[in-house]
Design an enzyme around this catalytic site. Structure first.
Site, PDB file in Angstrom:
ATOM      1  N   HIS A  22       0.177 -11.403   2.009  1.00 39.22           N
ATOM      2  CA  HIS A  22      -0.802 -10.613   1.263  1.00 39.22           C
ATOM      3  C   HIS A  22      -1.426 -11.412   0.109  1.00 39.22           C
ATOM      4  O   HIS A  22      -2.638 -11.453  -0.062  1.00 39.22           O
ATOM      5  CB  HIS A  22      -0.126  -9.348   0.740  1.00 39.22           C
TER       6      HIS A  22
ATOM      7  N   TYR B  42       0.820  -1.216   0.000  1.00 35.38           N
ATOM      8  CA  TYR B  42       0.000   0.000   0.000  1.00 35.38           C
ATOM      9  C   TYR B  42       0.853   1.266   0.000  1.00 35.38           C
ATOM     10  O   TYR B  42       0.344   2.353  -0.259  1.00 35.38           O
ATOM     11  CB  TYR B  42      -0.926   0.035   1.210  1.00 35.38           C
TER      12      TYR B  42
END
Length: 279
Positions: free
Chosen positions: A111, A53
Site C-alpha cells: 500500500h 480501509y
C-alpha cells in the site's frame, strides 16, 4: 437504471484488469457492503480494497451476496506499511483472504513503502504468494521512481501494475514514461481529485460540449491514455452509474489541450507515511 455488460480490460502479467474499477477508501465497516453490492449490480467487476480501509469483511460479504462467478471478478487488496517484513506480510495477507472470504485475490499490493523495508525480501515473499496461487499477480502503490527502478530493474519483480494518485491536476508523466515501455499499467486512485474535479470550470465546459459532467470528463481523460486505469469511489448508486458513463465519452484534441493546461502539481494524498516524492 441501466447496467453495463463489459468494461475494457488491460492484460498484464497473465491477468486482465477492468480499466474502470471501484475504489472503497474511506468506507469502513459494514456500511461498505451495500455500496459494493450496488456497484457489482451495475456491472463493476474490479473492486479495490486494503487492510487499512477496514472494510475487507464488508467487501467479502458483498461478493458472497452477489453470487457472481469468481473468474469474472478482479479483487485487489493491499498490505499496510507496518507489515512489510516477510512474516508480517504473510500474516497480513492471510488475514485479508480470511476477511474477504476468498481462496485467492487477483492482485496483492504494497500500500505504501516503508523507509526500512527490505525490498528484495518483500518482493520475494509476494512472488512466493503468487507461485502458491494465493494471489494471481503482485503490484505496488505509492512508490517513487527510484523505488520502482530498484524493484523492476534490479530485483526484476514481475509487477502487474503500479497504483498512484493521478488526476487532471497532478502529472504522472515521468512515471508513465518509465512504465509504458515496460508494458506496466498505472492505476489512478483519487481520479476525481477527491471531488475537486466535479466543480472544475474547465472540465465542466468540456463536459457541456459532450453532454457529460466534469467528473465524467476527468475519468474519460484518464481512460483516454494508454495503459491507465482508474478506481473512483462513489457511495451513491447515481454516482456509480455516472462514473460508468465516462466510458462513453470521447475527447478530442481541443479537450486534451485544455486539460493539459490545468495545473499539474496538485497532490492531495500525502499522509505521514508518504515517501519524499520525486520533483
Amino acid at each position: 437504471m441501466d447496467t453495463i455488460d463489459t468494461i475494457e480490460t488491460i492484460e498484464t502479467q497473465g491477468i486482465r484488469i477492468p480499466r474502470l474499477g471501484f475504489g472503497t477508501f474511506r468506507m469502513p465497516g459494514a456500511d461498505c457492503q451495500p455500496v459494493v453490492e450496488s456497484a457489482l449490480a451495475l456491472g463493476y467487476r474490479h473492486i479495490d480494497t486494503a487492510t487499512m480501509y477496514q472494510n475487507e469483511e464488508a467487501v467479502g460479504a458483498a461478493l458472497a451476496s452477489a453470487g457472481l462467478a469468481r473468474d469474472t471478478l478482479h479483487i485487489t487488496t493491499k498490505a499496510w506499511h507496518d507489515s512489510l517484513q516477510p512474516d508480517a506480510l504473510r500474516r497480513s495477507f492471510d488475514s485479508s483472504l480470511q476477511r474477504l472470504r476468498l481462496d485467492y485475490v487477483d492482485l496483492f499490493m504494497v500500500h505504501w513503502p516503508a523507509p526500512d523495508m527490505n525490498l528484495p525480501a518483500l518482493l520475494e515473499t509476494m512472488q512466493k504468494l503468487r507461485e502458491e496461487g494465493r494471489t494471481r499477480a503482485i503490484g505496488v502503490c505509492n512508490f517513487t521512481l527510484p523505488m520502482l527502478k530498484t524493484a523492476l530493474d534490479d530485483v526484476r519483480a514481475p509487477l502487474a501494475c503500479v497504483q498512484v494518485e493521478y488526476h487532471p491536476f497532478l502529472s504522472q508523466a515521468g512515471l508513465l514514461g518509465y512504465l509504458r515501455p515496460k508494458g506496466i499499467p498505472l492505476v489512478a486512485y483519487a481520479p476525481l481529485a477527491q471531488g475537486r474535479a466535479a466543480s472544475d470550470p474547465v472540465l465542466a465546459k468540456i463536459g457541456a460540449k459532450h453532454d457529460a459532467s466534469a467528473a465524467q470528463i476527468a475519468l474519460a481523460w484518464l481512460l483516454d491514455q494508454d495503459g491507465v486505469m482508474a478506481i473512483p469511489k462513489a457511495r451513491r448508486k447515481e454516482s456509480q452509474q455516472s462514473n460508468l458513463g465516462a466510458l462513453k465519452v470521447r475527447l478530442d484534441d481541443e479537450d486534451r489541450r485544455a486539460i493539459a493546461a490545468l495545473p499539474k502539481d496538485q497532490r492531495y494524498v500525502s499522509p505521514p507515511c508518504a515517501p519524499e516524492w520525486d520533483a
